[in-house]
Scaffold this active site. Sequence first.
Site: not given
Lengths: 487, 99
Positions: A79, A154, A178
């Site tokens: 990420k 997210s 997330s």
Amino acid sequence: MSLHYLNTAELHSALTEGRLSSRQLTTACLNRIEMLNPSLNAFISVNADQALLQADRVDEKRRRGERVGVLGGLPLALKDNICQKLVPATCGSRMLQNFRPPYNAHVTERIEAEDGVIVGRLNMDEFAMGSSTETSFAGPSLNPWNRQRTAGGSSGGAAVAVASGMVPLALGSDTGGSIRQPASFCGVVGMKPTYGLVSRYGLIAYASSLDQIGPFSRDAFGAGLLLQAIGGHDSRDSTSIPVSAPSIEEIMAGVPGKLRVGIVDEHFGEGLQPEVGDCVRQAIAELEAAGATVSKVELPHSKFSIAAYYLIACSEASSNLARYDGIHYGHRADQFSDMTDLYCQSRGEAFGPEVKRRIMLGTYALSAGYYDAYYLKALKVRRRIREDFDRAFQSVDIIAGPVAPTPAFPLGEKLDDPLTMYLCDIYTISANLAGIPGISVPCGFTSDHLPVGLQFLAPELQDSRLLQAAKLFQQRTKWHEQHPELS
Amino acid sequence: MEISDVRKVASLARLALTEEELLTYGRQLTGILDYVRLLDEVDTQNTEPMPHAIALQNVFRDDQRTNSLDVADALSNAPRTDGQYFLVPQILEERSGGK
């Protein structure tokens, strides 16, 4: 033979036994990314040259008979809020568009030490604030099962990359769901470990008392392998717990004895889409058929979790994001009148709407006259939520339920209505407040073929139990072997 | 929230916002603050706040000298530097003619 959807255990043994080289597998992943990423937008950046160099290093080690780390040359992606030295880490924000971290995150060091191959960096909601990956300055990631739908967030890029076979493994971060919610929306395994099991050193902060890095994979083996590689104590994170991560052997040994599963009425109440409830109930029946006992437990404060979370997370965010001042790193405005105006203009220009909204809410909750009523009150409710779990886990080993009330929702549907977006996290947020681990495992599809996730929660530091339960479920079901049709 | 409150919070948060943003956030924050009032239903009179997810205390490390970032690395992402320091706009007024 196509490599993209082989399970992680098969890939790992093919690498270990020399039937497959890391270069071959990494090349296959890079080709798949090149083919699919333009339409799915999972990656913000790809580092093919660096990845192939690392793959060759692992292959060379193996050829020479040297020790190879637990990741054994498996490709994976990070990420975009996890630092890799000198590789841009944008955090999905214009603020950090040109930021190149001068150091590696702890997890990045661990992956390199354990011979993982990092191929690129994954799309995310701006500063990890969002539940749909739509707040990224790089545009939304699209759900590979239906490109009109969000990927969740997210860590949407991570879920999409794994679900579409671009990489077998990925790392995301989970502050209120997330990792688990996008894993559920995209039909893959996503795990939030116990708070403190994985060092946050080099994770760009959103809400420090809630943030936790964790693995994505298509199966429990992959998630366990990656957790073993990245978990364990690190003195550079003062909240790192001095224990080791569970070993993959411990996880694959399976559930010791009879699994006691708890279910909670509040997880099946108002707001849960009936088809999602049906899949999850069916999944729990499957566990029962596998010998688990199922009983009801109570989490009476769960309905307060979203309110407590948004006060705590936004308060911490307003403090953490005060570092973006236009001076040390990040965007700096061209036009300003004085020093204070430099801060205001730089931040006003470079933060997106969701980040500004959360900074505003957090600043308000911490401001003089409101601190006790909002922030302190939320911290007290947080303890009550934790106490609920402590009581519930006296009689069960894990709690099972839905990950999210709905399957992946249409792009744009909730973007202008923050409170509705926040309510997506109703089943995942309590685990972050309580610090306990949680995992999302694919458990079925809706009638229009969108994946549904099953969530397991376990007590603090019982991360191995979660993965053992996930493995048990995946041994008896084939949901994780279904893949989206992509061309 | 009154627009004057929104303006004050934006100033505390060091965010330059347009009039339109002030109105939007004012409306949205009011909605969120109404929602979080739900917490008043919980009796927390005898509850200690829980600022952190785990109860770690007295975290020490060995007092050993380690390398820190060198100056060039620390400055490498700065919008403006002179090679040794971060450059900021002038913050003190110049006084002419006196000490």
